[in-house]
Design a protein around this motif. Structure first.
Motif, PDB file in Angstrom:
ATOM      1  N   VAL A 102      70.644  69.090  56.854  1.00 45.10           N
ATOM      2  CA  VAL A 102      70.403  68.596  58.212  1.00 45.10           C
ATOM      3  C   VAL A 102      68.898  68.582  58.460  1.00 45.10           C
ATOM      4  O   VAL A 102      68.291  69.593  58.796  1.00 45.10           O
ATOM      5  CB  VAL A 102      71.132  69.465  59.266  1.00 45.10           C
ATOM      6  CG1 VAL A 102      70.855  68.962  60.668  1.00 45.10           C
ATOM      7  CG2 VAL A 102      72.622  69.493  58.981  1.00 45.10           C
ATOM      8  N   ARG A 103      68.330  67.392  58.273  1.00 44.87           N
ATOM      9  CA  ARG A 103      66.887  67.221  58.452  1.00 44.87           C
ATOM     10  C   ARG A 103      66.620  65.773  58.822  1.00 44.87           C
ATOM     11  O   ARG A 103      67.457  64.912  58.581  1.00 44.87           O
ATOM     12  CB  ARG A 103      66.125  67.627  57.207  1.00 44.87           C
ATOM     13  CG  ARG A 103      66.491  66.932  55.933  1.00 44.87           C
ATOM     14  CD  ARG A 103      65.724  67.432  54.710  1.00 44.87           C
ATOM     15  NE  ARG A 103      65.755  68.862  54.553  1.00 44.87           N
ATOM     16  CZ  ARG A 103      64.690  69.671  54.707  1.00 44.87           C
ATOM     17  NH1 ARG A 103      63.527  69.192  54.982  1.00 44.87           N
ATOM     18  NH2 ARG A 103      64.809  70.964  54.556  1.00 44.87           N
ATOM     19  N   PRO A 104      65.463  65.541  59.420  1.00 36.93           N
ATOM     20  CA  PRO A 104      65.127  64.146  59.769  1.00 36.93           C
ATOM     21  C   PRO A 104      65.279  63.235  58.551  1.00 36.93           C
ATOM     22  O   PRO A 104      64.944  63.603  57.429  1.00 36.93           O
ATOM     23  CB  PRO A 104      63.666  64.244  60.220  1.00 36.93           C
ATOM     24  CG  PRO A 104      63.540  65.646  60.737  1.00 36.93           C
ATOM     25  CD  PRO A 104      64.418  66.476  59.830  1.00 36.93           C
ATOM     26  N   GLY A 105      65.861  62.074  58.794  1.00 32.62           N
ATOM     27  CA  GLY A 105      66.125  61.138  57.715  1.00 32.62           C
ATOM     28  C   GLY A 105      67.443  61.402  57.022  1.00 32.62           C
ATOM     29  O   GLY A 105      67.736  60.839  55.970  1.00 32.62           O
ATOM     30  N   MET A 106      68.264  62.251  57.607  1.00 28.96           N
ATOM     31  CA  MET A 106      69.558  62.616  57.043  1.00 28.96           C
ATOM     32  C   MET A 106      70.386  61.357  56.764  1.00 28.96           C
ATOM     33  O   MET A 106      70.530  60.500  57.623  1.00 28.96           O
ATOM     34  CB  MET A 106      70.283  63.523  58.048  1.00 28.96           C
ATOM     35  CG  MET A 106      71.578  64.081  57.610  1.00 28.96           C
ATOM     36  SD  MET A 106      72.198  65.164  58.944  1.00 28.96           S
ATOM     37  CE  MET A 106      73.619  65.851  58.135  1.00 28.96           C
ATOM     38  N   GLN A 107      70.906  61.263  55.573  1.00 32.34           N
ATOM     39  CA  GLN A 107      71.695  60.108  55.151  1.00 32.34           C
ATOM     40  C   GLN A 107      73.190  60.389  55.344  1.00 32.34           C
ATOM     41  O   GLN A 107      73.610  61.547  55.377  1.00 32.34           O
ATOM     42  CB  GLN A 107      71.403  59.791  53.678  1.00 32.34           C
ATOM     43  CG  GLN A 107      69.960  59.393  53.420  1.00 32.34           C
ATOM     44  CD  GLN A 107      69.589  58.125  54.187  1.00 32.34           C
ATOM     45  OE1 GLN A 107      70.271  57.123  54.102  1.00 32.34           O
ATOM     46  NE2 GLN A 107      68.521  58.198  54.962  1.00 32.34           N
ATOM     47  N   PRO A 108      74.005  59.325  55.440  1.00 29.54           N
ATOM     48  CA  PRO A 108      75.452  59.504  55.681  1.00 29.54           C
ATOM     49  C   PRO A 108      76.161  60.486  54.752  1.00 29.54           C
ATOM     50  O   PRO A 108      76.967  61.289  55.231  1.00 29.54           O
ATOM     51  CB  PRO A 108      76.003  58.074  55.551  1.00 29.54           C
ATOM     52  CG  PRO A 108      74.866  57.214  56.008  1.00 29.54           C
ATOM     53  CD  PRO A 108      73.619  57.905  55.478  1.00 29.54           C
ATOM     54  N   PRO A 109      75.913  60.511  53.438  1.00 32.25           N
ATOM     55  CA  PRO A 109      76.641  61.484  52.604  1.00 32.25           C
ATOM     56  C   PRO A 109      76.344  62.941  52.984  1.00 32.25           C
ATOM     57  O   PRO A 109      77.197  63.820  52.818  1.00 32.25           O
ATOM     58  CB  PRO A 109      76.151  61.189  51.180  1.00 32.25           C
ATOM     59  CG  PRO A 109      75.646  59.786  51.225  1.00 32.25           C
ATOM     60  CD  PRO A 109      75.106  59.596  52.617  1.00 32.25           C
ATOM     61  N   ALA A 110      75.164  63.188  53.512  1.00 30.21           N
ATOM     62  CA  ALA A 110      74.797  64.554  53.905  1.00 30.21           C
ATOM     63  C   ALA A 110      75.634  65.037  55.078  1.00 30.21           C
ATOM     64  O   ALA A 110      75.878  66.236  55.214  1.00 30.21           O
ATOM     65  CB  ALA A 110      73.309  64.627  54.236  1.00 30.21           C
ATOM     66  N   GLN A 122      81.275  58.509  61.630  1.00 34.55           N
ATOM     67  CA  GLN A 122      81.246  57.933  60.281  1.00 34.55           C
ATOM     68  C   GLN A 122      82.570  57.293  59.908  1.00 34.55           C
ATOM     69  O   GLN A 122      82.593  56.340  59.133  1.00 34.55           O
ATOM     70  CB  GLN A 122      80.878  58.992  59.244  1.00 34.55           C
ATOM     71  CG  GLN A 122      79.409  59.072  59.010  1.00 34.55           C
ATOM     72  CD  GLN A 122      79.089  59.903  57.785  1.00 34.55           C
ATOM     73  OE1 GLN A 122      79.912  60.657  57.278  1.00 34.55           O
ATOM     74  NE2 GLN A 122      77.866  59.773  57.325  1.00 34.55           N
ATOM     75  N   SER A 123      83.658  57.805  60.436  1.00 33.75           N
ATOM     76  CA  SER A 123      84.947  57.180  60.125  1.00 33.75           C
ATOM     77  C   SER A 123      85.035  55.792  60.758  1.00 33.75           C
ATOM     78  O   SER A 123      85.723  54.916  60.236  1.00 33.75           O
ATOM     79  CB  SER A 123      86.114  58.064  60.567  1.00 33.75           C
ATOM     80  OG  SER A 123      86.165  58.150  61.970  1.00 33.75           O
ATOM     81  N   ALA A 124      84.329  55.581  61.870  1.00 35.65           N
ATOM     82  CA  ALA A 124      84.295  54.263  62.512  1.00 35.65           C
ATOM     83  C   ALA A 124      83.226  53.364  61.886  1.00 35.65           C
ATOM     84  O   ALA A 124      83.372  52.147  61.868  1.00 35.65           O
ATOM     85  CB  ALA A 124      84.037  54.427  64.006  1.00 35.65           C
ATOM     86  N   ASP A 125      82.135  53.995  61.391  1.00 34.97           N
ATOM     87  CA  ASP A 125      81.022  53.239  60.796  1.00 34.97           C
ATOM     88  C   ASP A 125      80.490  54.042  59.615  1.00 34.97           C
ATOM     89  O   ASP A 125      79.778  55.033  59.807  1.00 34.97           O
ATOM     90  CB  ASP A 125      79.926  53.021  61.846  1.00 34.97           C
ATOM     91  CG  ASP A 125      78.659  52.404  61.289  1.00 34.97           C
ATOM     92  OD1 ASP A 125      78.665  51.898  60.140  1.00 34.97           O
ATOM     93  OD2 ASP A 125      77.635  52.423  62.004  1.00 34.97           O
ATOM     94  N   ALA A 126      80.815  53.611  58.412  1.00 37.53           N
ATOM     95  CA  ALA A 126      80.457  54.358  57.196  1.00 37.53           C
ATOM     96  C   ALA A 126      78.954  54.561  57.048  1.00 37.53           C
ATOM     97  O   ALA A 126      78.518  55.505  56.398  1.00 37.53           O
ATOM     98  CB  ALA A 126      81.008  53.650  55.960  1.00 37.53           C
TER      99      ALA A 126
END
Length: 150
Positions: free
Chosen positions: A28-36, A106-110
């Motif tokens: 959990v940090r700025p720039g966090m990507q969806p898989p994180a 994320q379940s609504a928008d991957a």
């Protein structure tokens, strides 16, 4: 032998909890990507399970351990540990709720990624959790040496 096994499991769970909070801080940090988001939520679930197990094992040590319940129940350092752990638990509610919200989004928008302002707020909470958690082994070491016993 029961006392030894309870102590071993108690310590392993404490290390696991510290590792799970640290892993969340890494993710959990700025720039966090969806898989994180998914991974942080999994660590949060593991954190909850380990925390419940730690409380169960901890109180098993109180009632079935070698020192006996009188040592713990009349020890203000023990109660300080309980309060500190409860405070960490209360703080963990905010990240848990965020992770659940993020997973739902994320379940609504991957491709969903949380907003930077919310990420910073959750990081602050996680930092508070890990810093408070760091006082638990200090209290445990003091208690093991007889401090706090009334």
């Amino acid at each position: 032998m029961v006392d030894l096994l309870l102590a071993i499991v108690h310590h392993l769970l404490a290390f696991g909890i510290a590792a799970a909070i640290t892993a969340q801080l890494v993710l959990v940090r700025p720039g966090m990507q969806p898989p994180a988001v998914q991974l942080a939520a999994r660590y949060d679930m593991a954190l909850g399970i380990m925390s419940m197990a730690l409380v169960a094992i901890g109180f098993s040590r109180v009632f079935f351990g070698a020192k006996g319940s009188a040592f713990y129940l009349h020890n203000h350092v023990f109660w300080a540990k309980v309060v500190l752990f409860a405070l960490v638990g209360l703080l963990s509610v905010k990240p848990t709720r965020a992770f659940l919200r993020w997973r739902k989004a994320q379940s609504a928008d991957a491709g969903y990624a949380p907003e930077e302002v919310e990420i910073r707020a959750i990081r602050k909470t996680l930092m508070a959790e890990i810093h408070i958690f760091a006082f638990l082994p200090i209290a445990a070491a003091a208690m093991a040496r007889g401090y706090g016993y009334a």
